[in-house]
Design an enzyme around this catalytic site. Structure first.
Site, PDB file in Angstrom:
ATOM      1  N   GLU A 294       8.010  -9.891   3.075  1.00 47.68           N
ATOM      2  CA  GLU A 294       9.242  -9.395   3.676  1.00 47.68           C
ATOM      3  C   GLU A 294       9.027  -7.918   3.973  1.00 47.68           C
ATOM      4  O   GLU A 294       8.745  -7.138   3.069  1.00 47.68           O
ATOM      5  CB  GLU A 294      10.428  -9.578   2.730  1.00 47.68           C
ATOM      6  CG  GLU A 294      10.747 -11.030   2.424  1.00 47.68           C
ATOM      7  CD  GLU A 294      10.135 -11.526   1.117  1.00 47.68           C
ATOM      8  OE1 GLU A 294       9.722 -10.697   0.287  1.00 47.68           O
ATOM      9  OE2 GLU A 294      10.056 -12.749   0.950  1.00 47.68           O
TER      10      GLU A 294
ATOM     11  N   ARG B 151       0.842  -1.203   0.000  1.00 44.32           N
ATOM     12  CA  ARG B 151       0.000   0.000   0.000  1.00 44.32           C
ATOM     13  C   ARG B 151       0.874   1.249   0.000  1.00 44.32           C
ATOM     14  O   ARG B 151       1.801   1.364   0.803  1.00 44.32           O
ATOM     15  CB  ARG B 151      -0.899   0.016   1.234  1.00 44.32           C
ATOM     16  CG  ARG B 151      -1.958  -1.049   1.210  1.00 44.32           C
ATOM     17  CD  ARG B 151      -2.932  -0.902   2.353  1.00 44.32           C
ATOM     18  NE  ARG B 151      -3.607   0.381   2.265  1.00 44.32           N
ATOM     19  CZ  ARG B 151      -4.039   1.059   3.327  1.00 44.32           C
ATOM     20  NH1 ARG B 151      -3.869   0.583   4.535  1.00 44.32           N
ATOM     21  NH2 ARG B 151      -4.639   2.206   3.167  1.00 44.32           N
TER      22      ARG B 151
END
Length: 180
Positions: A123, A96
């Site tokens: 990650e 995002r």
């Protein structure tokens, strides 16, 4: 071709594409929001201080509803959603923008192969000088789906198939690691 919300909904309804749990509000115009799960994993300290691609890496796994990601820290996390892609569909994992603007880098190699089934390991890296509080259940990114011109001859059946929770690197299982 990137799939629209209508096509994604139709594939979900016919159970060609499976994502669970899934709330209706997660389906966006050209993607599906994914949420942060409650499993985090960090690399355990090793006496040598060196990670190699030939040896299994040990992780410390934490189950928590929140995790404080310190500046410069790296952690593996997982999505709440278990995803099952058909053999003719691939997906891109995108972080995002709102979280990127906080200094949170989200990656998972960016790609989900056709035929993959499992929770997606993410990650996460904090590039900010402040700690970032991560909360399970919050939107962390989105899956963008692309239709392939035909089904893959060799859909994904690899070492991460069926993974759940924050899954550490299995690079030590690579073919080239076994031949050296």
């Amino acid at each position: 071709m990137i799939l629209s919300d209508a096509t994604i909904s139709a594939l979900l309804e016919r159970q060609i594409l499976r994502i669970a749990p899934l709330e209706e509000g997660q389906i966006q115009p050209a993607s599906v929001d994914i949420r942060l799960g409650n499993t985090f994993a960090v690399v355990r300290d090793s006496p040598s201080g060196v990670l190699t691609m030939e040896n299994e890496i040990e992780y410390h796994t934490i189950r928590a509803d929140s995790y404080l990601l310190l500046p410069g820290q790296f952690v593996l996390a997982t999505t709440m959603e278990f995803v099952a892609l058909p053999d003719d569909l691939t997906a891109f994992v995108e972080g995002r923008s709102s979280l990127g603007r906080m200094g949170l880098f989200i990656q998972n190699a960016g790609w989900v192969d056709p035929g993959f089934q499992g929770e997606i390991t993410l990650e996460l890296y904090n590039a900010n000088r402040f700690a970032i509080e991560l909360k399970a259940g919050r939107r962390i990114g989105q899956l963008v789906f692309a239709k392939m011109d035909r089904a893959a001859r060799n859909p994904y059946r690899g070492k991460y198939q069926g993974q759940t929770g924050a899954t550490g690197s299995r690079v030590f299982l690579d073919r080239e690691a076994r031949t050296e």
